[in-house]
Each structure stands twice: as C-alpha cells, then as structure tokens.
Motif scaffolding. Structure first.
Motif, PDB file in Angstrom:
ATOM      1  N   LYS A  81       0.866  -1.188   0.000  1.00 26.06           N
ATOM      2  CA  LYS A  81       0.000   0.000   0.000  1.00 26.06           C
ATOM      3  C   LYS A  81       0.895   1.228   0.000  1.00 26.06           C
ATOM      4  CE  LYS A  81      -3.192  -2.442   2.942  1.00 26.06           C
ATOM      5  NZ  LYS A  81      -4.162  -2.418   3.992  1.00 26.06           N
ATOM      6  N   ILE A  82       0.311   2.376  -0.340  1.00 25.09           N
ATOM      7  CA  ILE A  82       1.127   3.583  -0.323  1.00 25.09           C
ATOM      8  C   ILE A  82       0.759   4.407   0.910  1.00 25.09           C
ATOM      9  CG2 ILE A  82      -0.448   4.585  -2.004  1.00 25.09           C
ATOM     10  CD1 ILE A  82       1.155   6.779  -2.222  1.00 25.09           C
ATOM     11  N   THR A  83       1.769   5.012   1.530  1.00 25.84           N
ATOM     12  CA  THR A  83       1.491   5.806   2.728  1.00 25.84           C
ATOM     13  C   THR A  83       1.535   7.299   2.385  1.00 25.84           C
ATOM     14  OG1 THR A  83       3.805   6.007   3.352  1.00 25.84           O
ATOM     15  CG2 THR A  83       2.634   4.069   4.179  1.00 25.84           C
ATOM     16  N   LYS A  84       0.937   8.064   3.280  1.00 23.53           N
ATOM     17  CA  LYS A  84       0.910   9.520   3.138  1.00 23.53           C
ATOM     18  C   LYS A  84       2.348  10.071   3.048  1.00 23.53           C
ATOM     19  CE  LYS A  84      -0.209  13.317   6.153  1.00 23.53           C
ATOM     20  NZ  LYS A  84      -0.585  13.727   7.471  1.00 23.53           N
ATOM     21  N   GLU A  85       3.240   9.525   3.891  1.00 24.91           N
ATOM     22  CA  GLU A  85       4.624  10.020   3.924  1.00 24.91           C
ATOM     23  C   GLU A  85       5.320   9.732   2.592  1.00 24.91           C
ATOM     24  OE1 GLU A  85       3.218   8.123   6.347  1.00 24.91           O
ATOM     25  OE2 GLU A  85       2.930   9.837   7.705  1.00 24.91           O
ATOM     26  N   GLU A  86       5.085   8.535   2.033  1.00 29.34           N
ATOM     27  CA  GLU A  86       5.721   8.189   0.752  1.00 29.34           C
ATOM     28  C   GLU A  86       5.220   9.118  -0.356  1.00 29.34           C
ATOM     29  OE1 GLU A  86       6.449   3.379   1.359  1.00 29.34           O
ATOM     30  OE2 GLU A  86       4.495   4.103   0.734  1.00 29.34           O
ATOM     31  N   LEU A  87       3.928   9.401  -0.336  1.00 29.25           N
ATOM     32  CA  LEU A  87       3.372  10.288  -1.358  1.00 29.25           C
ATOM     33  C   LEU A  87       3.971  11.686  -1.203  1.00 29.25           C
ATOM     34  CD1 LEU A  87       1.441  11.003  -3.641  1.00 29.25           C
ATOM     35  CD2 LEU A  87      -0.389  11.275  -1.967  1.00 29.25           C
ATOM     36  N   GLU A  88       3.981  12.172   0.020  1.00 30.53           N
ATOM     37  CA  GLU A  88       4.507  13.514   0.281  1.00 30.53           C
ATOM     38  C   GLU A  88       5.945  13.666  -0.231  1.00 30.53           C
ATOM     39  OE1 GLU A  88       3.610  14.190   4.358  1.00 30.53           O
ATOM     40  OE2 GLU A  88       2.480  16.012   3.844  1.00 30.53           O
ATOM     41  N   ALA A  89       6.747  12.627   0.006  1.00 32.68           N
ATOM     42  CA  ALA A  89       8.162  12.687  -0.373  1.00 32.68           C
ATOM     43  C   ALA A  89       8.354  12.735  -1.890  1.00 32.68           C
ATOM     44  CB  ALA A  89       8.897  11.484   0.217  1.00 32.68           C
ATOM     45  N   ALA A  90       7.375  12.272  -2.650  1.00 30.97           N
ATOM     46  CA  ALA A  90       7.532  12.223  -4.111  1.00 30.97           C
ATOM     47  C   ALA A  90       7.055  13.507  -4.793  1.00 30.97           C
ATOM     48  CB  ALA A  90       6.755  11.031  -4.664  1.00 30.97           C
ATOM     49  N   ILE A  91       6.406  14.382  -4.031  1.00 32.09           N
ATOM     50  CA  ILE A  91       5.782  15.568  -4.645  1.00 32.09           C
ATOM     51  C   ILE A  91       6.751  16.739  -4.771  1.00 32.09           C
ATOM     52  CG2 ILE A  91       3.988  17.327  -4.238  1.00 32.09           C
ATOM     53  CD1 ILE A  91       2.274  15.033  -3.183  1.00 32.09           C
ATOM     54  N   THR A  92       6.715  17.392  -5.937  1.00 36.32           N
ATOM     55  CA  THR A  92       7.497  18.620  -6.136  1.00 36.32           C
ATOM     56  C   THR A  92       6.511  19.700  -6.613  1.00 36.32           C
ATOM     57  OG1 THR A  92       7.897  18.373  -8.512  1.00 36.32           O
ATOM     58  CG2 THR A  92       9.414  17.202  -7.046  1.00 36.32           C
ATOM     59  N   SER A  93       7.034  20.884  -6.867  1.00 43.08           N
ATOM     60  CA  SER A  93       6.126  21.949  -7.324  1.00 43.08           C
ATOM     61  C   SER A  93       5.608  21.657  -8.736  1.00 43.08           C
ATOM     62  CB  SER A  93       6.862  23.290  -7.309  1.00 43.08           C
ATOM     63  OG  SER A  93       8.029  23.164  -8.090  1.00 43.08           O
ATOM     64  N   ASN A  94       6.201  20.645  -9.389  1.00 45.61           N
ATOM     65  CA  ASN A  94       5.789  20.289 -10.751  1.00 45.61           C
ATOM     66  C   ASN A  94       4.790  19.140 -10.819  1.00 45.61           C
ATOM     67  OD1 ASN A  94       6.578  21.661 -12.937  1.00 45.61           O
ATOM     68  ND2 ASN A  94       8.635  20.742 -13.056  1.00 45.61           N
ATOM     69  N   THR A  95       4.433  18.593  -9.658  1.00 45.50           N
ATOM     70  CA  THR A  95       3.559  17.412  -9.670  1.00 45.50           C
ATOM     71  C   THR A  95       2.137  17.796 -10.061  1.00 45.50           C
ATOM     72  OG1 THR A  95       4.881  16.543  -7.862  1.00 45.50           O
ATOM     73  CG2 THR A  95       2.837  15.373  -8.366  1.00 45.50           C
ATOM     74  N   LYS A  96       1.604  17.099 -11.057  1.00 45.47           N
ATOM     75  CA  LYS A  96       0.246  17.407 -11.512  1.00 45.47           C
ATOM     76  C   LYS A  96      -0.759  16.390 -10.988  1.00 45.47           C
ATOM     77  CE  LYS A  96      -2.661  19.576 -14.323  1.00 45.47           C
ATOM     78  NZ  LYS A  96      -2.271  19.952 -15.662  1.00 45.47           N
ATOM     79  N   ALA A  97      -0.351  15.128 -10.981  1.00 42.68           N
ATOM     80  CA  ALA A  97      -1.342  14.090 -10.694  1.00 42.68           C
ATOM     81  C   ALA A  97      -0.689  12.887 -10.049  1.00 42.68           C
ATOM     82  CB  ALA A  97      -2.009  13.663 -12.006  1.00 42.68           C
ATOM     83  N   ILE A  98      -1.549  12.068  -9.452  1.00 41.06           N
ATOM     84  CA  ILE A  98      -1.080  10.785  -8.930  1.00 41.06           C
ATOM     85  C   ILE A  98      -1.940   9.695  -9.561  1.00 41.06           C
ATOM     86  CG2 ILE A  98      -2.373  11.343  -6.816  1.00 41.06           C
ATOM     87  CD1 ILE A  98      -0.838   9.195  -5.390  1.00 41.06           C
ATOM     88  N   MET A  99      -1.274   8.628  -9.971  1.00 39.73           N
ATOM     89  CA  MET A  99      -1.980   7.510 -10.611  1.00 39.73           C
ATOM     90  C   MET A  99      -2.122   6.408  -9.565  1.00 39.73           C
ATOM     91  SD  MET A  99      -2.548   6.607 -13.984  1.00 39.73           S
ATOM     92  CE  MET A  99      -3.863   5.412 -13.984  1.00 39.73           C
ATOM     93  N   LEU A 100      -3.350   6.047  -9.225  1.00 37.36           N
ATOM     94  CA  LEU A 100      -3.563   4.971  -8.240  1.00 37.36           C
ATOM     95  C   LEU A 100      -4.142   3.755  -8.942  1.00 37.36           C
ATOM     96  CD1 LEU A 100      -5.302   6.883  -5.291  1.00 37.36           C
ATOM     97  CD2 LEU A 100      -2.909   6.176  -5.429  1.00 37.36           C
ATOM     98  N   CYS A 101      -3.869   2.579  -8.408  1.00 32.69           N
ATOM     99  CA  CYS A 101      -4.500   1.377  -8.954  1.00 32.69           C
ATOM    100  C   CYS A 101      -4.661   0.360  -7.834  1.00 32.69           C
ATOM    101  CB  CYS A 101      -3.647   0.788 -10.073  1.00 32.69           C
ATOM    102  SG  CYS A 101      -4.276  -0.807 -10.667  1.00 32.69           S
ATOM    103  N   PHE A 102      -5.869   0.322  -7.268  1.00 33.65           N
ATOM    104  CA  PHE A 102      -6.196  -0.650  -6.219  1.00 33.65           C
ATOM    105  C   PHE A 102      -7.574  -1.216  -6.501  1.00 33.65           C
ATOM    106  CE2 PHE A 102      -3.117   2.224  -4.302  1.00 33.65           C
ATOM    107  CZ  PHE A 102      -2.168   1.305  -3.873  1.00 33.65           C
ATOM    108  N   PRO A 103      -7.771  -2.539  -6.446  1.00 32.94           N
ATOM    109  CA  PRO A 103      -6.786  -3.598  -6.304  1.00 32.94           C
ATOM    110  C   PRO A 103      -5.712  -3.494  -7.379  1.00 32.94           C
ATOM    111  CG  PRO A 103      -8.998  -4.514  -6.120  1.00 32.94           C
ATOM    112  CD  PRO A 103      -9.150  -3.081  -6.523  1.00 32.94           C
TER     113      PRO A 103
END
Ligand code: PLP
Length: 393
Positions: free
Chosen positions: A155-177
């Motif tokens: 699973k992805i955690t809030k901290e992992e997501l936060e660490a990947a974000i920059t001022s250029n981030t537009k979107a996040i692609m999720l796929c669950f299941p």
C-alpha cells in the motif's frame, strides 16, 4: 531507381524513449515451447457469459452496425451510472461525465493526455501496471515512481506520497486492487492521502478495473472520499469483472470539464467504441452481476489455494486482497526475478512474469496469475516447488 535516403529520423523521439512491454517477451518465449503452464496472462480464464454474447449478436441481427455517439450509446452510459452508484456509491452524470472507451487502456491514455502538460510530473505507484509510465512519457510528462513495500502490503502511505511531490507534480496515478501485487487499500488506508492531495492541488487518476475482484471486503472507490470526486478521474472497464478482454470495452468518468477534454481526444482518435461490444456490455450491466459473483467466488478459492501453497513450498507471499495475481517473494532463492522466471520456464515449463517489469519495488518477486484452472495451478505449484528445491543451496 534508388530510394532517396531520408535525412530525418523516421521515428519520433517520444516513441524512441519508451521500451516495449517486458511481459510480452515471456509470452513469446513460452509460445515456442510445449507443455507450458502459463501463469503469465492477466486475463480471466472464463468465457464471456452467454447472455452478453447473445445480446451483442442480437444487436448485429437488428442491424446496429453504425457508429454510435462519440461518448457511447446513452443507454450504456445510463447503465454505467447506475452500476457505479449501486456497487460503489459513486454516481456520475451519464450526459456529461462518462465516456465509453476502447478498454481501460484507452481511458488511461485519454485521461493522461488531456491533463498532463509537457514537463509536469505524474506520481506512479510501483510495482504497477506497465502502461502508466510510458503513456505519461508519450504525453511529454515525467513519471515519478514510488516503490511500495511488501512490509506495507504494497500500500502507499501519506509520507511516501509527500516525499515524491514537487512543485511540478500534476497528478497521482492509483490502482487498487493492484496489478501485479493484488494489494487493496481500504477507506482507512486512503483517508490520509486526501490531505496531501488537497494541499498540493493534485489530480487523481484512479484505475479501478479490478474493483469487483475484491475478496475480503467491498472495494472503496477513491472518488467517494470527501472532496475527491472533483479531483478524480475514475478508470474502469469490462475486461476483468465480466471476462470481456477481447471486446475492448472500458469507461472513464470525471468532472464535466475534464470529460469534455477527454472526449476531444477520443473523438479524433477513436470516434467511438465498438457498437456490438457496447450492446453486449449493456446486457452485462443489466443482468451479469450473478456471473461476476460466480467468477469472484472461484478466483477467491484459487487465491486461497495459491497463498497456502506458496507457504508450503517455502515462498513468502502476502495475501493479495484483490485482482487475480499472487506476487510471492523469491529473494531467498538468491536469483533475480528475470533469472528466476527464465530458468523456471526452461527447466519446469511454468511461465510467470518477473517482478522487475512492473517497476520499482518489483525486483525480488514474480507475478503469478491464478486466473487459470485449479488443475493447472496444482501442477504449476508442484513444478515451482521442485524448482525451488533444486535451486536451494
Ligand atoms: N489497468 C490495469 C491495472 C490492468 O491490469 C489492465 C489490463 O491488464 C488494464 C488497465 C487494461 O484493461 P483493458 O483490457 O480494459 O484495456
């Protein structure tokens, strides 16, 4: 006469920057060999329910062979809307928030192309479906991967997501299941992501094609979270739940402004999805839920068998809560996932997909699809067990 030599390269830089899918290589190898049991393919082993096929045949007999409206026949969009409300409590307006697409594959493509500008980053959860990163690159965007971990049940955690974000981030692609890990995220798992998504003003592309194939609890759709429907593009389709991979039919739902943008690409690139397939899908939604449940019960039995059997032959495997893939660790064998898959194919004639083709975090694992008969699964386990024994030091 000699052909003039072209000075300019024939191919676009964008297409040259992406690689062919690593899954294909194993299918090609396996197809030249006899007596192979394939746990490689990501598709149901069921044939589409007869009433769905019959409805499609009937539509052709009635002469419905012309183009449909660009976003799909309105009856199908209405059925998709009530299906999503009924099953996942995520209602969408059939008039301007739903497009019927050529598989979820096209939905992924138009969702990315209509939202991502050159240079913008899209966060991709890996191990993940092989098409996301190449499509982001083709759109000129920059895929940024987050490798999920076995210890976190992928699973992805809030901290992992936060660490990947920059001022250029537009979107996040999720796929669950998830394909390939089978990971699911519950409402409680998804909740903490909301704050990060809002704070950074992100869009969410949520590929929920395996939503029906959730074994331990009902799927929770990302768009259901407070405030998230406005930011979410929901991608789904008929391939997995209704055993309709060859029909090439999916759908995408989003706020009206994004839907209108996606429709422009769909209109020019596809015109519309296949007409007979749309009539089949209409029947699938009207009367196919019992078939879905019958197939899900059978996948669940096979999931339980695979997890128990991997433990017995000494491969550690987290319990996949959804989709039809097991993703055992092969780290203890000392082989990398490519060598493991290749040697297993040659020595024991079992085709699996090496985890490294699914990106960061996939190395050290193999993907085994259990959408195949129990008899084949039993033989595959016997062969993999022998392989492990022969290779243990
Ligand atoms: N999304 C995921 C996660 C998948 O695993 C697949 C197919 O394997 C697709 C999308 C594509 O599905 P479709 O057949 O609807 O194009």
């Amino acid at each position: 006469m000699t052909t003039p030599v072209r000075k300019k390269g024939r191919l676009s830089e964008a297409v040259q920057s992406i690689q062919p899918s690593g899954i294909r290589r194993f299918f090609d190898m396996a197809s030249t060999m006899d007596n192979v049991i394939s746990l490689g393919v990501g598709e149901p082993d069921f044939v589409t329910p007869w009433k769905v096929r019959e409805a499609s045949i009937d539509s052709m007999e009635r002469g419905y062979t012309a183009y449909t409206a660009n976003p799909g026949i309105i009856e199908l969009r209405e059925e998709i809307s009530s299906y999503l409300s009924r099953q996942f409590s995520t209602p969408y307006d059939p008039e301007n928030e739903i497009i019927v697409t050529v598989g979820a594959s096209e939905a992924i493509d138009i969702a990315i192309r209509s939202t991502v500008n050159p240079g913008e980053e899209v966060v991709i959860i890996e191990p993940g479906f092989v098409s996301y990163a190449p499509i982001v690159s083709l759109a000129g965007g920059k895929p940024v991967s987050i490798g999920t971990k076995k210890e976190n049940e992928f699973k992805i955690t809030k901290e992992e997501l936060e660490a990947a974000i920059t001022s250029n981030t537009k979107a996040i692609m999720l796929c669950f299941p998830n394909n390939p890990t089978g990971a699911v995220m519950t409402k409680e798992d998804l909740d903490p992501l909301v704050e990060v998504i809002e704070k950074n003003d992100l869009l969410v592309l949520s590929d929920e094609i395996y939503a029906e194939l959730s074994y331990d609890q009902k799927h929770y759709s990302f768009a259901r979270l407070p405030g998230m429907k406005e930011r979410t593009i929901l991608i789904s389709g008929f391939s997995k739940a209704f055993a309709m991979t060859g029909w090439r039919l999916g759908f995408v739902c989003a706020p009206a402004d994004i839907t209108a943008a996606m429709l422009k690409i769909h209109q020019y690139a596809m015109m519309c999805a296949s007409t007979p397939a749309q009539y089949g899908a209409l029947e699938a939604l009207r009367s196919g839920q019992d078939d879905v449940e019958r197939m899900v019960t059978s996948y669940k039995q096979r999931r339980n068998y695979m997890v128990k059997s991997f433990a017995e032959i000494g491969l550690s495997c987290h319990v996949p809560g959804g989709a039809f893939y097991a993703f055992p660790s092969i780290e203890d064998t000392g082989m990398d996932s490519n060598a493991f898959a290749e040697e297993l194919l040659h020595e024991e004639r079992v085709a699996v997909v090496p985890g490294n083709v699914f990106g960061e975090g996939g190395e050290g694992h193999i993907r085994c699809s259990y959408a195949t008969s129990m008899e084949s699964l039993e033989t595959a386990i016997e062969r993999i067990g022998r392989f492990i024994k022969n290779h243990s030091s």
